[in-house]
Design a protein around this motif. Sequence first.
Motif, PDB file in Angstrom:
ATOM      1  N   ASP A   1       5.412   4.630   2.663  1.00 56.24           N
ATOM      2  CA  ASP A   1       6.868   4.558   2.594  1.00 56.24           C
ATOM      3  C   ASP A   1       7.596   5.359   3.662  1.00 56.24           C
ATOM      4  OD1 ASP A   1       5.698   6.715   1.209  1.00 56.24           O
ATOM      5  OD2 ASP A   1       7.416   6.950  -0.115  1.00 56.24           O
TER       6      ASP A   1
ATOM      7  N   TYR B   1       0.808  -1.217   0.000  1.00 55.96           N
ATOM      8  CA  TYR B   1       0.000   0.000   0.000  1.00 55.96           C
ATOM      9  C   TYR B   1       0.848   1.277   0.000  1.00 55.96           C
ATOM     10  CZ  TYR B   1      -3.649  -3.367   0.720  1.00 55.96           C
ATOM     11  OH  TYR B   1      -4.492  -4.431   0.561  1.00 55.96           O
ATOM     12  N   HIS B   2       2.157   1.132  -0.097  1.00 57.46           N
ATOM     13  CA  HIS B   2       3.110   2.217  -0.332  1.00 57.46           C
ATOM     14  C   HIS B   2       3.159   3.292   0.761  1.00 57.46           C
ATOM     15  CE1 HIS B   2       3.528   0.262  -4.162  1.00 57.46           C
ATOM     16  NE2 HIS B   2       2.229   0.374  -4.342  1.00 57.46           N
TER      17      HIS B   2
ATOM     18  N   ASN C   1       2.110   7.929   3.034  1.00 54.16           N
ATOM     19  CA  ASN C   1       2.274   7.508   1.654  1.00 54.16           C
ATOM     20  C   ASN C   1       2.585   8.758   0.838  1.00 54.16           C
ATOM     21  OD1 ASN C   1       1.563   7.107  -1.115  1.00 54.16           O
ATOM     22  ND2 ASN C   1       0.354   5.316  -0.566  1.00 54.16           N
ATOM     23  N   THR C   2       3.832   8.895   0.387  1.00 55.11           N
ATOM     24  CA  THR C   2       4.241  10.109  -0.333  1.00 55.11           C
ATOM     25  C   THR C   2       3.614  10.197  -1.725  1.00 55.11           C
ATOM     26  OG1 THR C   2       6.276   9.013  -1.074  1.00 55.11           O
ATOM     27  CG2 THR C   2       6.420  10.392   0.899  1.00 55.11           C
ATOM     28  N   GLU C   3       3.274   9.062  -2.290  1.00 57.90           N
ATOM     29  CA  GLU C   3       2.678   9.047  -3.629  1.00 57.90           C
ATOM     30  C   GLU C   3       1.253   9.626  -3.609  1.00 57.90           C
ATOM     31  OE1 GLU C   3       1.213   5.547  -6.556  1.00 57.90           O
ATOM     32  OE2 GLU C   3       3.291   5.381  -5.841  1.00 57.90           O
ATOM     33  N   ASP C   4       0.446   9.154  -2.671  1.00 51.88           N
ATOM     34  CA  ASP C   4      -0.948   9.585  -2.585  1.00 51.88           C
ATOM     35  C   ASP C   4      -1.177  10.666  -1.532  1.00 51.88           C
ATOM     36  OD1 ASP C   4      -1.638   7.699  -4.508  1.00 51.88           O
ATOM     37  OD2 ASP C   4      -1.979   6.147  -2.999  1.00 51.88           O
ATOM     38  N   GLU C   5      -0.124  11.030  -0.819  1.00 51.33           N
ATOM     39  CA  GLU C   5      -0.189  12.024   0.253  1.00 51.33           C
ATOM     40  C   GLU C   5      -1.256  11.667   1.285  1.00 51.33           C
ATOM     41  OE1 GLU C   5      -0.479  15.904  -1.544  1.00 51.33           O
ATOM     42  OE2 GLU C   5       1.539  15.752  -2.383  1.00 51.33           O
TER      43      GLU C   5
END
Length: 104
Positions: A39, A36-37, A61-65
Amino acid sequence: MTENLRIVMDNSSCINDNILIKNNLAYVIKIMKEVYHFDVLKNITASRNENSVELIYNLYNTEDEEELKLLYNAIGKAESIEQLYPAAKEFEEKIGEKFSILFA
């Protein structure tokens, strides 16, 4: 992916948008990171309950903030997540000293 979600749900429950981990702490957190990233480990905090210490893991989660809060009630010991998030070492040491929790 659905197998990983089943594993998470079998080992946890949801309370007020937080996930309460019942067992397999490190494994559930590993799935949250790898699948689920989530990170980034922002911090680990703790509070004393009647018979246990509630550990609060704040992941990001840096991708989805998105942020995620995982709760775990420890009685004397808890699994270390330092292998997953090296930053956990300092948090675990401080919590271990203050609340007499052994992270292994």
